[in-house]
Motif scaffolding. Structure first.
Motif, PDB file in Angstrom:
ATOM      1  N   VAL A 189       1.108 -21.039   1.760  1.00 51.02           N
ATOM      2  CA  VAL A 189       0.176 -21.290   0.652  1.00 51.02           C
ATOM      3  C   VAL A 189      -0.710 -20.058   0.443  1.00 51.02           C
ATOM      4  O   VAL A 189      -0.975 -19.651  -0.694  1.00 51.02           O
ATOM      5  N   LEU A 190      -1.133 -19.452   1.527  1.00 51.20           N
ATOM      6  CA  LEU A 190      -1.968 -18.241   1.398  1.00 51.20           C
ATOM      7  C   LEU A 190      -1.153 -17.089   0.811  1.00 51.20           C
ATOM      8  O   LEU A 190      -1.678 -16.257   0.062  1.00 51.20           O
ATOM      9  N   TRP A 191       0.129 -17.033   1.158  1.00 53.96           N
ATOM     10  CA  TRP A 191       0.992 -15.993   0.561  1.00 53.96           C
ATOM     11  C   TRP A 191       1.059 -16.190  -0.952  1.00 53.96           C
ATOM     12  O   TRP A 191       0.949 -15.229  -1.713  1.00 53.96           O
ATOM     13  N   GLY A 192       1.223 -17.428  -1.378  1.00 53.08           N
ATOM     14  CA  GLY A 192       1.279 -17.717  -2.814  1.00 53.08           C
ATOM     15  C   GLY A 192      -0.019 -17.320  -3.494  1.00 53.08           C
ATOM     16  O   GLY A 192      -0.026 -16.706  -4.568  1.00 53.08           O
ATOM     17  N   LEU A 193      -1.119 -17.653  -2.834  1.00 57.83           N
ATOM     18  CA  LEU A 193      -2.441 -17.343  -3.382  1.00 57.83           C
ATOM     19  C   LEU A 193      -2.612 -15.827  -3.543  1.00 57.83           C
ATOM     20  O   LEU A 193      -3.089 -15.343  -4.573  1.00 57.83           O
ATOM     21  N   ALA A 194      -2.214 -15.081  -2.520  1.00 55.37           N
ATOM     22  CA  ALA A 194      -2.350 -13.621  -2.574  1.00 55.37           C
ATOM     23  C   ALA A 194      -1.426 -13.039  -3.644  1.00 55.37           C
ATOM     24  O   ALA A 194      -1.808 -12.120  -4.374  1.00 55.37           O
ATOM     25  N   ALA A 195      -0.234 -13.591  -3.768  1.00 60.10           N
ATOM     26  CA  ALA A 195       0.753 -13.015  -4.690  1.00 60.10           C
ATOM     27  C   ALA A 195       0.373 -13.262  -6.143  1.00 60.10           C
ATOM     28  O   ALA A 195       0.502 -12.374  -6.978  1.00 60.10           O
ATOM     29  N   ALA A 196      -0.114 -14.458  -6.460  1.00 52.80           N
ATOM     30  CA  ALA A 196      -0.348 -14.769  -7.880  1.00 52.80           C
ATOM     31  C   ALA A 196      -1.319 -15.928  -8.082  1.00 52.80           C
ATOM     32  O   ALA A 196      -1.177 -16.685  -9.047  1.00 52.80           O
ATOM     33  N   MET A 199       3.420 -16.987 -12.506  1.00 53.71           N
ATOM     34  CA  MET A 199       4.476 -16.116 -11.953  1.00 53.71           C
ATOM     35  C   MET A 199       5.657 -16.076 -12.898  1.00 53.71           C
ATOM     36  O   MET A 199       6.195 -17.102 -13.255  1.00 53.71           O
ATOM     37  N   THR A 200       6.074 -14.888 -13.314  1.00 54.76           N
ATOM     38  CA  THR A 200       7.217 -14.835 -14.223  1.00 54.76           C
ATOM     39  C   THR A 200       8.225 -13.790 -13.743  1.00 54.76           C
ATOM     40  O   THR A 200       9.250 -14.147 -13.158  1.00 54.76           O
ATOM     41  N   ALA A 201       7.905 -12.489 -13.986  1.00 55.31           N
ATOM     42  CA  ALA A 201       8.879 -11.427 -13.701  1.00 55.31           C
ATOM     43  C   ALA A 201       9.312 -11.490 -12.238  1.00 55.31           C
ATOM     44  O   ALA A 201       8.524 -11.785 -11.356  1.00 55.31           O
ATOM     45  N   SER A 202      10.545 -11.173 -12.001  1.00 54.99           N
ATOM     46  CA  SER A 202      11.168 -11.188 -10.667  1.00 54.99           C
ATOM     47  C   SER A 202      10.673 -12.381  -9.848  1.00 54.99           C
ATOM     48  O   SER A 202      10.107 -12.239  -8.770  1.00 54.99           O
ATOM     49  N   TRP A 216      -4.519  -9.125   5.548  1.00 58.56           N
ATOM     50  CA  TRP A 216      -3.158  -9.541   5.931  1.00 58.56           C
ATOM     51  C   TRP A 216      -3.120  -9.869   7.422  1.00 58.56           C
ATOM     52  O   TRP A 216      -2.566 -10.891   7.839  1.00 58.56           O
ATOM     53  N   ASP A 217      -3.734  -9.028   8.220  1.00 54.62           N
ATOM     54  CA  ASP A 217      -3.760  -9.268   9.674  1.00 54.62           C
ATOM     55  C   ASP A 217      -4.509 -10.555  10.007  1.00 54.62           C
ATOM     56  O   ASP A 217      -4.106 -11.302  10.898  1.00 54.62           O
ATOM     57  N   PHE A 218      -5.601 -10.818   9.293  1.00 55.64           N
ATOM     58  CA  PHE A 218      -6.369 -12.047   9.534  1.00 55.64           C
ATOM     59  C   PHE A 218      -5.493 -13.274   9.273  1.00 55.64           C
ATOM     60  O   PHE A 218      -5.516 -14.250  10.025  1.00 55.64           O
ATOM     61  N   VAL A 219      -4.694 -13.202   8.204  1.00 59.85           N
ATOM     62  CA  VAL A 219      -3.837 -14.344   7.846  1.00 59.85           C
ATOM     63  C   VAL A 219      -2.651 -14.451   8.810  1.00 59.85           C
ATOM     64  O   VAL A 219      -2.337 -15.534   9.326  1.00 59.85           O
ATOM     65  N   GLU A 220      -2.002 -13.335   9.037  1.00 59.33           N
ATOM     66  CA  GLU A 220      -0.746 -13.360   9.780  1.00 59.33           C
ATOM     67  C   GLU A 220      -0.928 -13.440  11.285  1.00 59.33           C
ATOM     68  O   GLU A 220      -0.041 -13.886  12.008  1.00 59.33           O
ATOM     69  N   GLY A 221      -2.080 -12.995  11.752  1.00 59.94           N
ATOM     70  CA  GLY A 221      -2.261 -12.832  13.188  1.00 59.94           C
ATOM     71  C   GLY A 221      -2.369 -14.133  13.950  1.00 59.94           C
ATOM     72  O   GLY A 221      -2.644 -15.202  13.397  1.00 59.94           O
ATOM     73  N   GLY A 222      -2.146 -14.006  15.266  1.00 61.40           N
ATOM     74  CA  GLY A 222      -2.352 -15.119  16.176  1.00 61.40           C
ATOM     75  C   GLY A 222      -3.224 -14.651  17.313  1.00 61.40           C
ATOM     76  O   GLY A 222      -3.808 -13.560  17.256  1.00 61.40           O
ATOM     77  N   SER A 223      -3.312 -15.471  18.347  1.00 60.10           N
ATOM     78  CA  SER A 223      -4.145 -15.087  19.482  1.00 60.10           C
ATOM     79  C   SER A 223      -3.305 -14.372  20.533  1.00 60.10           C
ATOM     80  O   SER A 223      -2.078 -14.522  20.580  1.00 60.10           O
ATOM     81  N   GLY A 224      -3.989 -13.605  21.369  1.00 59.57           N
ATOM     82  CA  GLY A 224      -3.357 -12.951  22.516  1.00 59.57           C
ATOM     83  C   GLY A 224      -2.157 -12.112  22.123  1.00 59.57           C
ATOM     84  O   GLY A 224      -2.192 -11.338  21.163  1.00 59.57           O
ATOM     85  N   GLY A 254      10.089 -16.617   1.557  1.00 52.00           N
ATOM     86  CA  GLY A 254      10.101 -15.260   2.123  1.00 52.00           C
ATOM     87  C   GLY A 254       9.822 -14.210   1.053  1.00 52.00           C
ATOM     88  O   GLY A 254       9.151 -13.202   1.314  1.00 52.00           O
ATOM     89  N   ASP A 255      10.347 -14.426  -0.160  1.00 50.71           N
ATOM     90  CA  ASP A 255      10.066 -13.491  -1.263  1.00 50.71           C
ATOM     91  C   ASP A 255       8.570 -13.471  -1.581  1.00 50.71           C
ATOM     92  O   ASP A 255       7.997 -12.418  -1.846  1.00 50.71           O
ATOM     93  N   VAL A 256       7.950 -14.641  -1.564  1.00 55.67           N
ATOM     94  CA  VAL A 256       6.511 -14.719  -1.869  1.00 55.67           C
ATOM     95  C   VAL A 256       5.736 -13.958  -0.793  1.00 55.67           C
ATOM     96  O   VAL A 256       4.779 -13.235  -1.081  1.00 55.67           O
ATOM     97  N   ARG A 257       6.168 -14.110   0.439  1.00 52.74           N
ATOM     98  CA  ARG A 257       5.490 -13.414   1.542  1.00 52.74           C
ATOM     99  C   ARG A 257       5.533 -11.895   1.327  1.00 52.74           C
ATOM    100  O   ARG A 257       4.534 -11.198   1.501  1.00 52.74           O
ATOM    101  N   ARG A 258       6.706 -11.400   0.911  1.00 53.06           N
ATOM    102  CA  ARG A 258       6.827  -9.949   0.683  1.00 53.06           C
ATOM    103  C   ARG A 258       5.880  -9.488  -0.422  1.00 53.06           C
ATOM    104  O   ARG A 258       5.260  -8.431  -0.323  1.00 53.06           O
ATOM    105  N   LEU A 259       5.745 -10.284  -1.481  1.00 47.94           N
ATOM    106  CA  LEU A 259       4.810  -9.925  -2.568  1.00 47.94           C
ATOM    107  C   LEU A 259       3.369  -9.945  -2.061  1.00 47.94           C
ATOM    108  O   LEU A 259       2.558  -9.085  -2.402  1.00 47.94           O
ATOM    109  N   ALA A 260       3.065 -10.944  -1.223  1.00 49.79           N
ATOM    110  CA  ALA A 260       1.684 -11.116  -0.748  1.00 49.79           C
ATOM    111  C   ALA A 260       1.248  -9.932   0.110  1.00 49.79           C
ATOM    112  O   ALA A 260       0.110  -9.461   0.005  1.00 49.79           O
TER     113      ALA A 260
END
Ligand code: FNR
Length: 367
Positions: free
Chosen positions: A314-321, A1-4, A25-33, A10-16
């Motif tokens: 951690v998943l956000w980081g993985l998705a971002a870079a 990770m370099t530029a910006s 994204w829904d699979f990662v972010e989602g919850g039940s009910g 929270g910044d990593v989440r936005r990139l992810a």
């Protein structure tokens, strides 16, 4: 990770969010009910204020400690999370390497998309997370394999006899893409890949393979199978915490599975205090669900936890870079924790555990 370079999780989440298909994204972010438990986790943590000490002469802080008796650079482990190749082709391998670089354990899910052997070969500390399968022989073989390949703890997840009803996945008719499989099960998983409208293929697959009748007898059997430290993940009731200790658990993770299981469960931080009180130092107590930064780690330690598991960030980081993204997430958490400890006047984790906390009833969010 370099530029910006992201300056907070929270910044990593936005990139992810822009880096993966919407259904992933829904699979990662989602919850039940209605996702009420999911929504409650981070606000509940944020409502814990930590009262700083002053004039302590502390200008730098040492975040290092131990988890399960082994040294860690900070009291954090990477939570077990399934199918990490959904987020990046290197999947669990990248996350495990980043965890090693950060000096924290990586917990490998039973539903990992990389093989146990490959992940432990990275040389970092790996704990193996066990979902008890209907096939008991396969379950015990997974434990033996994890032991053989150098995993240093077994983490039994106890809050998922069945999978919580995750509406986002149901609406999306979520399926695993062809290249992503639970490779360690060495079994056909066709149903996880076949789209059926109005169902989550992952839920269908899990329903077919998980032992839904999980009970204390299984934990006792696992205790007989292995001499490795045993962690029980997904406890919220102090009576269950007591039972787990009496059955031989070395650590408990107070967790509501990131709001993905019972959508009426309390935020895990609300359940933490009674569990710590009940077990009274008889085992380590870790917290997960909603941890989003170093100040959350500070909060957990001040409340008496031994450490935390970091999940979605951690998943956000993985998705971002990939590996660099997970490194960034863990280094941000480390830097935030260190700075927060210094601002609270604590030279080390022992002093942090002595801090007082206070409940804030409402807190406005800025930025
Ligand atoms: C999980 N979690 C999880 N837990 C577990 O014991 N085995 C698993 O395979 C998984 N898989 C999984 C996948 C995904 C996409 C997520 C988001 C979570 C739960 C995880 O270990 C942890 O309890 C939660 O992620 C904590 O909540 P937060 O902090 O991520 O919101």
């Amino acid at each position: 990770m370099t530029a910006s370079q992201p300056v907070c999780v929270g910044d990593v989440r936005r990139l992810a969010e822009t880096a993966v298909p919407p259904e992933v994204w829904d699979f990662v972010e989602g919850g039940s009910g209605a996702e009420l438990t999911l929504a409650s986790n981070t606000p509940a943590l944020e409502s814990v204020a930590v009262v700083p000490r002053v004039l302590t002469g502390v200008s730098t802080s040492d975040t290092s400690g131990t988890l399960l008796g082994r040294p860690v650079a900070m009291p954090v482990a990477v939570a077990p999370m399934a199918y990490q190749r959904l987020l990046h082709p290197d999947g669990e391998l990248a996350a495990a390497r980043a965890a090693q670089d950060a000096g924290v354990p990586f917990i490998l899910s039973t539903l990992s998309s990389c093989r146990i052997e490959e992940v432990t070969a990275t040389g970092g500390t790996t704990w193996f997370q066990l979902y008890w399968l209907r096939d008991e022989e396969l379950t015990s073989e997974l434990v033996r394999r994890a032991e053989r390949h150098g995993c240093s703890a077994i983490v039994l997840t106890v809050d998922a006899p069945i999978l919580g009803h995750r509406l986002r996945d149901v609406r999306n008719g979520f399926t695993l893409p062809p290249g992503v499989r639970a490779v360690n099960l060495d079994a056909p998983d066709d149903e996880a890949h076949v789209p059926i409208s109005g169902t989550s293929a992952v839920a269908t697959h899990v329903a077919a393979i998980f032992c839904a009748e999980l009970s204390w007898r299984h934990l006792a059997r696992l205790r007989e199978w292995t001499t490795l430290p045993l962690v029980v993940k997904g406890i919220l009731d102090p009576r269950d915490a007591r039972h787990a200790v009496d059955t031989g658990a070395d650590a408990i993770v107070v967790s509501n599975h990131g709001g993905r299981q019972l959508d009426a469960a309390p935020p895990s931080v609300v359940a933490l205090g009674p569990v710590i009180e009940e077990v009274g130092g008889a085992c380590e107590v870790l917290l997960d669900s909603g941890v989003r930064g170093g100040t959350d780690v500070l909060r957990a330690i001040a409340l008496g936890a031994s450490g935390v598991l970091v999940g979605r960030p951690v998943l956000w980081g993985l998705a971002a870079a990939g590996e660099a993204g997970v490194r960034r997430v863990l280094s941000l958490i480390h830097a935030e924790l260190s700075e927060a400890m210094t601002l609270a006047g604590c030279a080390d984790l022992a002093a942090t555990g002595e801090l007082r906390t206070a409940e804030v009833r409402s807190c406005a969010r800025h930025g």
